[in-house]
Design a protein around this motif. Structure first.
Motif, mmCIF file in Angstrom:
data_model
loop_
_atom_site.group_PDB
_atom_site.id
_atom_site.type_symbol
_atom_site.label_atom_id
_atom_site.label_comp_id
_atom_site.label_asym_id
_atom_site.label_seq_id
_atom_site.Cartn_x
_atom_site.Cartn_y
_atom_site.Cartn_z
ATOM 1 N N GLU A 10 0.831 -1.213 0.000
ATOM 2 C CA GLU A 10 0.000 0.000 0.000
ATOM 3 C C GLU A 10 0.859 1.254 0.000
ATOM 4 O OE1 GLU A 10 -1.864 3.443 1.830
ATOM 5 O OE2 GLU A 10 -0.455 2.125 2.896
ATOM 6 N N ARG A 14 1.239 4.166 -2.994
ATOM 7 C CA ARG A 14 1.079 5.609 -2.786
ATOM 8 C C ARG A 14 2.340 6.370 -3.199
ATOM 9 N NH1 ARG A 14 -0.748 6.796 3.136
ATOM 10 N NH2 ARG A 14 -0.694 8.923 2.247
ATOM 11 N N THR A 19 1.383 10.361 -4.124
ATOM 12 C CA THR A 19 0.406 10.949 -3.192
ATOM 13 C C THR A 19 0.947 11.069 -1.768
ATOM 14 O OG1 THR A 19 -0.560 8.743 -2.764
ATOM 15 C CG2 THR A 19 -1.527 10.060 -4.555
#
Length: 273
Positions: A10, A14, A19
């Motif tokens: 995860e 990102r 992000t």
């Protein structure tokens, strides 16, 4: 270098999407530098179009040094590119160019102001000496390029001769031009060439022991003494004789032999042995 933890899918997603805030992004980059596994996962997670844009912005260029026009001209005449690069790196060669021009100017002005009886002695003194001093300025024993030459397979003797020929090629024409302003130079118009060669090789040989100032000063002092003694005895014409020219040629060959031995025995950092 192995680490005790790895980035989660995860977090990598990102990071690849851009992000993450600056703090977590910096932490991820610090980790993947030392973790080959996470580096591979981060590379695989990065969008292909983003990687393509990055690589399109990377430009690889090889810059070649710009050669001054005299070296470009010599390359057209057959000078090898490796020799041209060596001469291009010899920044101290600009000093003999300036010395030659200024020396020729002073030589011409001073010679024209002397009485006719002294002009011949003045020409015999300066004409052979100026090339030797010019070469000493070009081939300083403390020149950094000689330290570079030690670490390369390039012949140190070849470097010395290249620099010498290049400096003499500048010095000789200006000395000849300077001599044209003198009303009378007699046979010295040609007789000074062998003494000039001898003094130049002597200066180069002394440079393997001494600094440029000491070598050039010694050569100048010796030649000044010779000219003064000849002038005092009214024997300046003796330089023109075949015996004297043969003596200069023999001395030049001996100096060249010593110079060759000295240069080929050079090694860093102790200098010449």
């Amino acid at each position: 270098m192995a680490t005790g933890w790895h980035l989660s899918p995860e977090l990598l997603g990102r990071y690849a999407a851009g992000t993450l805030d600056l703090g977590p992004q910096a932490a991820v980059e610090a980790h993947i530098i030392v973790c080959p596994d996470c580096l591979g996962l981060a590379s695989a997670a990065a969008p292909r179009d983003t990687l393509d844009q990055v690589w399109q912005g990377v430009v690889t260029a090889t810059a070649r040094p710009t050669m001054p026009w005299p070296l470009r001209f010599l390359q057209r005449l057959g000078l090898a590119e490796t020799d041209a690069v060596i001469l291009r790196a010899s920044s101290s060669l600009y000093r003999p160019w300036l010395l030659s021009v200024v020396g020729a100017f002073v030589f011409g002005v001073a010679g024209s102001m002397l009485p006719a009886a002294e002009q011949r002695a003045f020409y015999l003194l300066i004409a052979p000496l100026l090339p030797a001093i010019t070469v000493a300025a070009a081939y300083d024993s403390t020149d950094p390029i000689r330290e570079l030459a030690v670490a390369t397979p390039y012949s140190k003797l070849r470097i010395a001769l290249l620099r010498t020929v290049f400096a003499v090629a500048v010095a000789l024409p200006v000395v000849l031009v300077g001599g044209l302003v003198l009303p009378f130079v007699g046979a010295e118009a040609f007789a000074w060439l062998l003494p000039a060669l001898t003094l130049t090789l002597l200066a180069l040989t002394l440079l393997t022991w001494w600094t440029a100032t000491a070598a050039a000063g010694t050569v100048a002092a010796v030649w000044l003494l010779v000219v003064v003694l000849l002038r005092t005895a009214d024997q300046l014409a003796a330089v023109d004789t075949p015996v004297a020219q043969l003596a200069f040629a023999t001395a030049a060959l001996l100096a060249l032999a010593v110079l060759t031995i000295r240069i080929t025995s050079y090694h860093a950092p102790g200098g010449y042995t």
